[in-house]
Design an enzyme around this catalytic site. Structure first.
Site, PDB file in Angstrom:
ATOM      1  N   GLN A  10       0.814  -1.198   0.000  1.00 41.76           N
ATOM      2  CA  GLN A  10       0.000   0.000   0.000  1.00 41.76           C
ATOM      3  C   GLN A  10       0.860   1.266   0.000  1.00 41.76           C
ATOM      4  O   GLN A  10       2.031   1.244   0.359  1.00 41.76           O
ATOM      5  CB  GLN A  10      -0.920   0.010   1.215  1.00 41.76           C
ATOM      6  CG  GLN A  10      -0.232  -0.267   2.529  1.00 41.76           C
ATOM      7  CD  GLN A  10      -1.201  -0.818   3.542  1.00 41.76           C
ATOM      8  OE1 GLN A  10      -2.397  -0.850   3.336  1.00 41.76           O
ATOM      9  NE2 GLN A  10      -0.688  -1.252   4.671  1.00 41.76           N
ATOM     10  N   HIS A  40     -10.077   3.536  19.281  1.00 46.84           N
ATOM     11  CA  HIS A  40      -9.302   2.455  19.892  1.00 46.84           C
ATOM     12  C   HIS A  40      -9.754   2.130  21.305  1.00 46.84           C
ATOM     13  O   HIS A  40      -9.714   0.959  21.714  1.00 46.84           O
ATOM     14  CB  HIS A  40      -7.810   2.800  19.843  1.00 46.84           C
ATOM     15  CG  HIS A  40      -7.257   2.760  18.450  1.00 46.84           C
ATOM     16  ND1 HIS A  40      -7.085   3.903  17.695  1.00 46.84           N
ATOM     17  CD2 HIS A  40      -6.887   1.717  17.666  1.00 46.84           C
ATOM     18  CE1 HIS A  40      -6.607   3.568  16.507  1.00 46.84           C
ATOM     19  NE2 HIS A  40      -6.490   2.258  16.461  1.00 46.84           N
ATOM     20  N   ASP A  64      -0.247  -0.114  13.644  1.00 43.64           N
ATOM     21  CA  ASP A  64       0.129   1.217  14.130  1.00 43.64           C
ATOM     22  C   ASP A  64       0.409   1.250  15.624  1.00 43.64           C
ATOM     23  O   ASP A  64       0.920   2.237  16.149  1.00 43.64           O
ATOM     24  CB  ASP A  64      -0.949   2.237  13.786  1.00 43.64           C
ATOM     25  CG  ASP A  64      -2.350   1.781  14.194  1.00 43.64           C
ATOM     26  OD1 ASP A  64      -2.501   1.165  15.270  1.00 43.64           O
ATOM     27  OD2 ASP A  64      -3.299   2.030  13.420  1.00 43.64           O
ATOM     28  N   ASP A 136      -8.620  -5.698  14.093  1.00 42.62           N
ATOM     29  CA  ASP A 136      -8.502  -4.288  13.716  1.00 42.62           C
ATOM     30  C   ASP A 136      -8.026  -4.202  12.270  1.00 42.62           C
ATOM     31  O   ASP A 136      -6.985  -3.616  11.971  1.00 42.62           O
ATOM     32  CB  ASP A 136      -7.527  -3.598  14.672  1.00 42.62           C
ATOM     33  CG  ASP A 136      -7.518  -2.083  14.525  1.00 42.62           C
ATOM     34  OD1 ASP A 136      -8.468  -1.548  13.917  1.00 42.62           O
ATOM     35  OD2 ASP A 136      -6.567  -1.444  15.000  1.00 42.62           O
TER      36      ASP A 136
END
Length: 285
Positions: A10, A40, A64, A136
């Site tokens: 990506q 989150h 992340d 996630d």
């Protein structure tokens, strides 16, 4: 413009506005430091509170480090396994100043084990049991991602979940991708979970939702809803989530679930969640 990079998977772009930062993957916003804690905290803490134990936590996606940041707030967590496909995101999470500040160096916690690879392949190879599985991953657009929202995948997760464990997945927007949202819940139910959907408004993302589940043979849907309504978070440092917010997140608007029982289950052979998502406002078809 703060950062641009092209990986095998990506295109990564980080932008800045008034001291806040946005992460874009392939042109899609993944999070903003302006309000990512709303996302989150909502993803992580209900599952952490409901599980019978928090010894062993699995996070699929979330490279992340922001979900990990929330998980490591629990002292009784002994091990966290993070599985993400893109090494470039992991490297940024560990080294880029924007990420390091946002995730509080969560990936450096000694309890964290990072695995670079596909979530489904990891579970197929692993024989570990987890108390909490946090999914996630990006929205289910396209067959590769839809596979990770399939009945087969949720059944695979269930085999790695302790009897009193909790599975939670991000489920896109119940407002802008309503049928895909309903499909995720319907598919988890068909895979053997008692489920409960919840949602909240995130300014940079819109109305966003999650589906939480526990094994149906261990927890009825009625008991799961009752327990969710009783959750408190005073012992955990949060910016957004508290008991009142949690109760509000369980309520939806009139007509939201009218088509629930007509929704098709998504499978690996028939990835209906991809079709529902592509027909949604956010599917851009």
């Amino acid at each position: 413009m703060v950062y641009q990079d092209q990986t095998a998977y990506q295109r990564i772009v980080i932008t800045e506005w008034k001291g806040y930062h946005w992460l874009h993957l392939n042109g899609n916003v993944q999070f903003s430091t302006y309000d990512e804690k709303r996302y989150h905290e909502s993803l992580v803490h209900p599952a952490m509170k409901l599980s019978g134990s928090r010894n062993n936590v699995l996070i699929l996606g979330g490279g992340d480090g922001l979900a990990v940041r929330e998980v490591i707030k629990y002292a009784d967590v002994k091990a966290i396994t993070l599985v993400d496909l893109d090494k470039a995101i992991i490297d940024l999470a560990r080294t880029h100043p924007v990420f390091v500040e946002a995730n509080a160096r969560a990936l450096d916690d000694p309890r964290v084990n990072v695995v670079i690879g596909d979530a489904g392949a990891f579970l197929t190879r692993s024989d570990a049991l987890f108390n909490i599985i946090i999914i996630d991953l990006p929205d289910p657009k396209g067959p590769d991602l839809a596979r990770l929202y399939s009945r087969e995948f949720y059944r695979l997760c269930a085999r790695h979940l302790t009897p009193d464990g909790v599975l939670v997945t991000q489920a896109s927007s119940p407002l802008n991708a309503r049928l895909a949202f309903l499909c995720i819940e319907r598919t988890m139910t068909d895979a053997g979970f008692s489920t409960i959907p919840y949602h909240t408004y995130i300014p940079t993302m819109g109305d966003w939702g999650w589906i939480l589940g526990m094994k149906a043979e261990e927890m009825s849907e009625e008991d799961l809803i009752r327990r969710m309504r009783q959750l408190t978070f005073e012992d955990i440092e949060t910016q957004f989530l508290n008991a009142e917010a949690m109760r509000g997140m369980l309520h939806f608007w009139k007509g939201m679930f009218d088509e629930k029982h007509a929704i098709e289950v998504s499978t690996e052979m028939e990835p209906t969640v991809d079709r529902y998502y592509r027909k949604s406002e956010w599917g851009f078809e």
